[in-house]
Design a protein around this motif. Structure first.
Motif, PDB file in Angstrom:
ATOM      1  N   VAL A  89      41.928 -30.721  42.252  1.00  0.00           N
ATOM      2  CA  VAL A  89      41.741 -31.978  41.529  1.00  0.00           C
ATOM      3  C   VAL A  89      43.041 -32.761  41.669  1.00  0.00           C
ATOM      4  N   ASP A  90      42.951 -33.985  42.145  1.00  0.00           N
ATOM      5  CA  ASP A  90      44.116 -34.864  42.267  1.00  0.00           C
ATOM      6  C   ASP A  90      43.939 -36.078  41.364  1.00  0.00           C
ATOM      7  N   ASN A  91      45.026 -36.520  40.738  1.00  0.00           N
ATOM      8  CA  ASN A  91      45.052 -37.755  39.945  1.00  0.00           C
ATOM      9  C   ASN A  91      43.991 -37.731  38.840  1.00  0.00           C
ATOM     10  N   ASP A  92      43.919 -36.631  38.139  1.00  0.00           N
ATOM     11  CA  ASP A  92      42.889 -36.396  37.131  1.00  0.00           C
ATOM     12  C   ASP A  92      43.281 -37.021  35.795  1.00  0.00           C
ATOM     13  N   ILE A 109      46.640 -42.904  22.562  1.00  0.00           N
ATOM     14  CA  ILE A 109      47.820 -43.625  23.037  1.00  0.00           C
ATOM     15  C   ILE A 109      48.209 -44.690  22.015  1.00  0.00           C
ATOM     16  N   ASN A 110      47.244 -45.469  21.592  1.00  0.00           N
ATOM     17  CA  ASN A 110      47.428 -46.453  20.526  1.00  0.00           C
ATOM     18  C   ASN A 110      46.059 -46.714  19.911  1.00  0.00           C
ATOM     19  N   GLU A 111      45.946 -47.700  19.050  1.00  0.00           N
ATOM     20  CA  GLU A 111      44.682 -47.908  18.335  1.00  0.00           C
ATOM     21  C   GLU A 111      43.526 -48.343  19.225  1.00  0.00           C
ATOM     22  N   HIS A 112      43.808 -48.697  20.474  1.00  0.00           N
ATOM     23  CA  HIS A 112      42.768 -49.162  21.395  1.00  0.00           C
ATOM     24  C   HIS A 112      42.463 -48.205  22.540  1.00  0.00           C
ATOM     25  N   TRP A 113      43.372 -47.285  22.870  1.00  0.00           N
ATOM     26  CA  TRP A 113      43.258 -46.514  24.110  1.00  0.00           C
ATOM     27  C   TRP A 113      43.384 -45.008  23.888  1.00  0.00           C
ATOM     28  N   ILE A 114      42.553 -44.252  24.635  1.00  0.00           N
ATOM     29  CA  ILE A 114      42.557 -42.794  24.657  1.00  0.00           C
ATOM     30  C   ILE A 114      42.762 -42.365  26.106  1.00  0.00           C
ATOM     31  N   ALA A 115      43.654 -41.404  26.345  1.00  0.00           N
ATOM     32  CA  ALA A 115      43.824 -40.826  27.685  1.00  0.00           C
ATOM     33  C   ALA A 115      43.025 -39.525  27.754  1.00  0.00           C
ATOM     34  N   THR A 116      42.374 -39.293  28.886  1.00  0.00           N
ATOM     35  CA  THR A 116      41.580 -38.090  29.088  1.00  0.00           C
ATOM     36  C   THR A 116      41.569 -37.747  30.575  1.00  0.00           C
ATOM     37  N   GLY A 117      40.846 -36.734  30.958  1.00  0.00           N
ATOM     38  CA  GLY A 117      40.731 -36.344  32.360  1.00  0.00           C
ATOM     39  C   GLY A 117      39.667 -37.166  33.064  1.00  0.00           C
ATOM     40  N   ALA A 118      39.971 -37.650  34.253  1.00  0.00           N
ATOM     41  CA  ALA A 118      38.998 -38.438  35.020  1.00  0.00           C
ATOM     42  C   ALA A 118      37.775 -37.599  35.385  1.00  0.00           C
ATOM     43  N   ARG A 119      37.961 -36.293  35.559  1.00  0.00           N
ATOM     44  CA  ARG A 119      36.833 -35.423  35.932  1.00  0.00           C
ATOM     45  C   ARG A 119      35.747 -35.425  34.869  1.00  0.00           C
ATOM     46  N   CYS A 120      36.123 -35.724  33.633  1.00  0.00           N
ATOM     47  CA  CYS A 120      35.155 -35.731  32.532  1.00  0.00           C
ATOM     48  C   CYS A 120      34.207 -36.926  32.608  1.00  0.00           C
ATOM     49  N   LEU A 121      34.581 -37.947  33.323  1.00  0.00           N
ATOM     50  CA  LEU A 121      33.901 -39.234  33.214  1.00  0.00           C
ATOM     51  C   LEU A 121      33.147 -39.655  34.463  1.00  0.00           C
TER      52      LEU A 121
END
Length: 174
Positions: free
Chosen positions: A149-152, A69-81
């Motif tokens: 899966v909702d809101n992943d 997203i930017n130099e500080h943030w990565i978007a991913t799937g919540a199921r992974c975490l």
């Protein structure tokens, strides 16, 4: 309304680091797909062709993807975490559980990755400082079958900022 929390958070993140200058100069640009190689049917893509992609690693092994997203943030799937996510279920157990997130210290993120398992000079490996999963993430898994899966969606805050270059750039969010 379902994604309002994410839109607000992304807006806050975007505003906190400033806006790209010079026609989105630091953002990844979609390649001309008529001439570019892509990974389709096992064909290798060119280095740096997808600079906004990230590999989420657990014990130095990739197990999920993400987007810069930017130099500080990565978007991913919540199921992974999740400690008890679809990738970590006991077989035959029926459950609906958003559960707690795993410890961010167990994760790293590879940026600029081209060949998994090969350390290349342009790769950046970053530690994860914080995990923010959608507060209404939910799933149901029964007898080896994912039912829904909702809101992943989740965000990973990097411990140190990424350095943008030819191989590492944020995705364009316009």
């Amino acid at each position: 309304m379902k994604y309002l929390w994410l839109i607000a958070l992304l807006g806050t993140i975007h505003a906190s680091v400033g806006k790209p200058t010079g026609n989105n100069a630091n953002c990844g640009k979609l390649p001309d797909l008529t001439t570019s190689k892509r990974i389709v049917g096992g064909n290798e893509s060119q280095q740096g062709l997808w600079p906004w992609q990230a590999a989420v690693l657990f014990n130095n092994k990739p197990f999920c993807g993400g987007v810069i997203i930017n130099e500080h943030w990565i978007a991913t799937g919540a199921r992974c975490l999740k400690k008890k996510g679809p990738f970590r279920f006991s077989r035959g157990v029926s459950s609906t559980n958003s559960g707690p997130s795993m410890d961010p210290k167990l994760l790293t993120v590879a940026l600029g990755e081209h060949k998994l398992g090969v350390k290349e000079s342009f790769e950046q490996i970053k530690n994860v400082q914080q995990i923010i999963s959608h507060p209404h993430f939910n799933f149901s898994f029964d007898k080896n079958k994912l039912l829904f899966v909702d809101n992943d969606v989740a965000l990973l805050k990097l411990s140190t900022p990424a350095t943008f270059d030819t191989f590492v750039k944020p995705i364009i969010m316009t």
